[in-house]
Design an enzyme around this catalytic site. Structure first.
Site, PDB file in Angstrom:
ATOM      1  N   CYS A  35      -0.241  -3.578  -2.425  1.00  0.00           N
ATOM      2  CA  CYS A  35      -1.400  -2.607  -2.043  1.00  0.00           C
ATOM      3  C   CYS A  35      -2.209  -2.497  -3.347  1.00  0.00           C
ATOM      4  O   CYS A  35      -2.738  -3.192  -4.369  1.00  0.00           O
ATOM      5  CB  CYS A  35      -0.896  -1.340  -0.883  1.00  0.00           C
ATOM      6  SG  CYS A  35      -3.127  -1.641  -0.115  1.00  0.00           S
ATOM      7  N   HIS A  73       1.691  -4.780   3.931  1.00  0.00           N
ATOM      8  CA  HIS A  73       1.830  -3.539   3.666  1.00  0.00           C
ATOM      9  C   HIS A  73       3.056  -3.928   4.210  1.00  0.00           C
ATOM     10  O   HIS A  73       3.962  -4.058   5.070  1.00  0.00           O
ATOM     11  CB  HIS A  73       1.713  -2.766   3.630  1.00  0.00           C
ATOM     12  CG  HIS A  73       0.881  -1.298   2.989  1.00  0.00           C
ATOM     13  ND1 HIS A  73       1.302  -0.865   1.915  1.00  0.00           N
ATOM     14  CD2 HIS A  73      -0.757  -1.667   3.068  1.00  0.00           C
ATOM     15  CE1 HIS A  73       0.180  -0.043   1.284  1.00  0.00           C
ATOM     16  NE2 HIS A  73      -0.979  -0.806   2.248  1.00  0.00           N
ATOM     17  N   GLU A 105       6.462  -2.813   3.417  1.00  0.00           N
ATOM     18  CA  GLU A 105       7.043  -1.955   4.083  1.00  0.00           C
ATOM     19  C   GLU A 105       6.496  -1.341   5.660  1.00  0.00           C
ATOM     20  O   GLU A 105       7.441  -0.270   5.995  1.00  0.00           O
ATOM     21  CB  GLU A 105       7.397  -0.810   2.684  1.00  0.00           C
ATOM     22  CG  GLU A 105       6.081   0.094   2.803  1.00  0.00           C
ATOM     23  CD  GLU A 105       4.574  -0.531   1.640  1.00  0.00           C
ATOM     24  OE1 GLU A 105       3.902   0.010   1.998  1.00  0.00           O
ATOM     25  OE2 GLU A 105       4.402  -2.009   2.467  1.00  0.00           O
TER      26      GLU A 105
END
Length: 238
Positions: A98, A188, A190
């Site tokens: 990001c 993302h 994660e």
């Protein structure tokens, strides 16, 4: 023991931090189950600690997301650019996410700025390019995969020599490679489903203002195992 450094570039919303952990903890959660015995994880907050030690002192580098904007050229962010260039020149493995994606592209000669179509949030479909199918990291992923996204800025102009590995209807540059072991992604890997849900809840008004249906986006949140696997696959290059 060598270290994989997670360069922290921002904080998640307070309610996300309270319930699920801050950005760096989300990375740690995904990586900890696959971490080889020779590797430890280190967090470096670039906003508070300045430029990290020499890139070659780390086995690998990850850069987190942030609520800052790369185009605002905050001093701590600009100070990272020469360090990232050094890491690329010395072939240190890197994966930016990001804000980290946009910062790497900007550091290497591209342009990151506000996307004219507005914010992209939610679980969206991402597609590999032909180069993505042949990439040593991204070839582990299916042609189409779901990924969690929340961003207002994007890589609007590619750096020289960057290769596009994945894209979608909103963003032509969802994943990039800059060198043999240097990648970045707009999405993302994660994030978990609850974290994505919390982000859309926080952004409901802004999303409605641009003509989106936040409740439909919440209903469309799914697991993103393929996208998340990128973090663990990246460990092979450290």
């Amino acid at each position: 023991m060598t270290s994989l450094v997670i360069i922290k570039t921002g904080d998640a919303f307070p309610e996300v931090v309270d319930q699920y952990g801050d950005f760096e903890q989300l990375f740690i959660n995904q990586l900890s189950t696959a971490l080889p015995t020779h590797l430890s994880l280190k967090v470096w907050d670039a906003r508070k600690q300045g430029v990290p030690p020499s890139p070659t002192s780390f086995a690998g580098i990850m850069l987190t997301g942030s609520h800052s904007m790369v185009s605002e050229q905050e001093p701590w962010s600009e100070a990272l650019k020469p360090w990232l260039e050094q890491a690329l020149a010395e072939n240190v493995p890197m994966l930016g996410v990001c804000y980290g994606h946009q910062l790497m592209a900007s550091a290497f000669g591209g342009i990151s700025d506000y996307h004219p179509a507005g914010r992209e949030s939610g679980t969206r479909n991402v597609r590999l390019t032909q180069a993505g199918h042949q990439d040593p990291l991204f070839s582990k992923l299916p042609t189409h995969f779901s990924a969690h996204l929340t961003h207002a800025q994007s890589v609007m102009q590619l750096p020289p020599n960057a290769t596009v590995l994945a894209h979608n209807n909103h963003d032509a540059h969802q994943a990039l490679r800059y060198g043999p072991r240097q990648w970045s992604v707009q999405f993302h890997p994660e994030f978990t489903r609850p974290v994505m849900h919390a982000y859309i809840e926080r952004q409901k008004a802004a999303l409605r203002d641009q003509g989106e249906n936040p409740d439909a986006l919440i209903d469309a949140i799914t697991d993103t195992q393929a996208a998340s696997s990128l973090l663990r696959h990246f460990l092979r290059f450290t």
